[in-house]
Design a protein around this motif. Structure first.
Motif, short mmCIF file in Angstrom:
data_model
loop_
_atom_site.label_atom_id
_atom_site.label_comp_id
_atom_site.label_asym_id
_atom_site.label_seq_id
_atom_site.Cartn_x
_atom_site.Cartn_y
_atom_site.Cartn_z
N GLU A 130 45.41 53.21 38.85
CA GLU A 130 44.99 51.90 39.36
C GLU A 130 45.79 50.83 38.61
O GLU A 130 45.42 50.40 37.52
N ALA A 186 46.21 47.69 39.02
CA ALA A 186 45.56 46.39 38.80
C ALA A 186 44.74 46.35 37.52
O ALA A 186 44.44 45.28 37.00
N LYS A 234 46.91 40.50 37.01
CA LYS A 234 46.34 40.53 38.36
C LYS A 234 47.23 39.79 39.36
O LYS A 234 47.34 40.21 40.52
N ARG A 235 47.88 38.73 38.91
CA ARG A 235 48.71 37.96 39.85
C ARG A 235 49.85 38.81 40.40
O ARG A 235 50.23 38.69 41.57
N ALA A 265 49.80 42.27 40.50
CA ALA A 265 49.20 43.34 41.30
C ALA A 265 48.85 42.84 42.70
O ALA A 265 49.05 43.55 43.70
N ASP A 266 48.33 41.61 42.79
CA ASP A 266 47.96 41.06 44.09
C ASP A 266 49.19 40.68 44.91
O ASP A 266 49.26 40.97 46.12
N GLU A 267 50.15 40.04 44.27
CA GLU A 267 51.31 39.55 45.00
C GLU A 267 52.11 40.69 45.61
O GLU A 267 52.60 40.58 46.74
N TYR A 268 52.23 41.80 44.87
CA TYR A 268 53.04 42.92 45.36
C TYR A 268 52.18 44.07 45.88
O TYR A 268 52.70 45.15 46.16
N GLN A 269 50.86 43.82 46.01
CA GLN A 269 49.93 44.79 46.60
C GLN A 269 50.10 46.18 45.96
O GLN A 269 50.31 47.19 46.64
#
Length: 497
Positions: free
Chosen positions: A352, A354, A359-360, A362-366
């Motif tokens: 995992e 993330a 977090k920025r 992990a979210d931006e690059y999914q």
């Protein structure tokens, strides 16, 4: 290649004492991981390794490897954790490369000689893995192809001096048969005959003596139970033909797998050699992990010598403007958790992502799962950075041992390529890093050779006052206290030779 082996043996013999001394240090650093396996390696290093080097009469690499493995297996019996074996072999190889650098001025051939010996040792670890995979495939082939009429087929593997049932397949797919197979999967015995008899009692109720054919190769044995109506019609020649086909297929699969990873390593190395500029090298490092391995995206981060941060250097298939990414080490939780493994060049699997990176990002690059591969130079024993690999945002399982071995090798090849241009790369990526002018480098090189201010001035056709100004500027840029520290830091950053 035999010359490489002989040269490597000469180096191992020459530095045998240093190797064993350094191994004690490495062993203590690894003491929290797989204590039983490390204890076995300790036995191999202090017993087999030392005794074999005393003889020093091996004419071929395979003689050495078979002797080492024979001594090891005679002494120890635990089931092997292949991932840890690969990791420990790599740690020992890196240690020896570092010893060479400390003791003398080794040639590239010296390092390649050690690399050749350890690649052969690594082959011996990977071959059983390939054999096991081939055994499963052949079991399926025997059941589905109807080469001979079978009632059931089983795959056994010897572990801790016992034969254990690994897989059992039957031509009968009824619910009752599946239940019996589940019961059988817990079985083991000291001999093939005992386990075969036990399987027959469960799988062939009512039959007095079904014909079961054992075919053994390496640590595995196939059991083929013939249908009672056709058992007598199968000739010994037919059985021998099937046995030879099985062994030949496993050998071919093993050779194919071995050549596959070596071909990938060769292609990656050649591509790194062809890179001319810093930018080319950085791009090649990131591209190679995707082009030659089974990953879809990569991101290369290098360590900044000035601040505790990771500087983004290159990527493959991220598809966005990512050149300004800069991550503080305090933001990356897995660095602290797995620091020991990373410093020893072992890949880290993050199921995992993330939970371990900002977090920025992990979210931006999914991001889902990630593998972090240390970029490490074995010759200098230095960690240069990390490359993060994923499957374009999809979850994936932890790399298998043979995949981990490949990742470690790629990390080493990338580290050696980057280290050659390290000073220039740091200057290019990190504007705040030390930046020496060509003339400052000339002055620093003379300081490294022990020249005085006066001698350096005469050599460069400058006044002593000008040279002093250069020295002062160098000390300020490198943030050190004196000329000696400046020389040491410049060499460490590869700004001068």
């Amino acid at each position: 290649m035999e010359e490489l082996f002989l040269n490597g043996m000469a180096l191992l013999t020459k530095y045998g004492g240093d190797i064993l001394t350094n191994w004690k240090r490495v062993k203590s650093e690894l003491s929290t991981q797989q204590d039983d396996l490390i204890s076995e390696f300790d036995g191999m290093m202090t017993y087999s390794f030392e005794e074999l080097l005393k003889k020093n009469d091996y004419e071929h690499i395979n003689q050495l490897i078979l002797a080492m493995l024979s001594q090891w297996r005679d002494q120890y019996s635990m089931d092997i954790d292949y991932s840890q074996v690969i990791f420990l072999l790599s740690a020992i190889e890196n240690m020896i490369h570092h010893i060479l650098e400390e003791q003398e001025n080794p040639s590239i051939i010296d390092h390649q000689s050690i690399q050749y010996i350890f690649n052969k040792l690594l082959d011996q670890v990977l071959i059983p893995l390939t054999t096991e995979t081939s055994g499963h495939k052949w079991l399926d082939t025997m059941i589905t192809s109807n080469i001979i009429p079978l009632h059931w087929a089983a795959l056994l593997r010897i572990e801790d001096f016992e034969y254990k049932l690994i897989e059992l397949r039957s031509v009968d797919s009824t619910k009752e048969t599946k239940s019996i197979i589940e019961i059988c999967m817990t079985m083991s015995a000291h001999t093939v005959e005992q386990l075969s008899l036990a399987l027959c009692r469960l799988m062939n109720p009512g039959e007095t003596q079904p014909r079961v054919i054992p075919i053994s190769f390496a640590k595995e044995t196939l059991l083929l139970c013939l249908k009672s109506t056709d058992a007598s019609s199968i000739s010994s020649q037919r059985i021998e033909l099937i046995s030879n086909m099985y062994k030949r297929q496993i050998k071919m699969n093993t050779l194919e797998s071995e050549n596959e990873w070596k071909d990938a390593a060769l292609l990656y190395t050649l591509r790194l050699l062809m890179a001319q500029t810093c930018s080319d090298t950085l791009k090649t490092v990131a591209d190679g992990f995707v082009d030659y391995l089974s990953y879809k995206r990569s991101a290369l981060f290098l360590y900044s010598p000035k601040v505790e941060s990771a500087i983004f250097a290159a990527h493959k298939n991220l598809g966005k403007d990512v050149q300004n990414i800069k991550v503080e080490f305090s933001e990356v939780s897995f660095l602290k958790k797995y620091l020991q493994k990373i410093l020893q060049s072992k890949p880290v699997y993050l199921e995992e992502a993330a939970e371990h990176i900002p977090k920025r990002l992990a979210d931006e690059y999914q991001l889902a799962s990630l593998v972090a591969v240390p970029i490490f130079t074995p010759r200098k024993g230095r960690l240069l950075g990390l490359i993060l690999l994923d499957q374009d945002g999809e979850w994936f399982e932890e790399p298998k041992p043979n995949q981990q071995a490949m990742l470690m090798k790629f990390g080493h090849y990338a580290g050696e390529a980057l280290y050659k241009q390290w000073g220039s790369i740091i200057q290019q990526l990190d504007v705040g890093s030390p930046l020496l002018t060509p003339r400052e480098k000339d002055v620093l090189k003379l300081m490294a050779q022990g020249e005085t201010i006066q001698c350096a001035a005469e050599h460069l056709h400058l006044s002593p006052y000008t040279v002093r100004d250069y020295v002062a500027a160098i000390i300020k840029k490198l943030k050190v206290k004196n000329r000696t520290e400046a020389v040491v830091k410049a060499i460490r950053l590869n700004l001068i030779e």
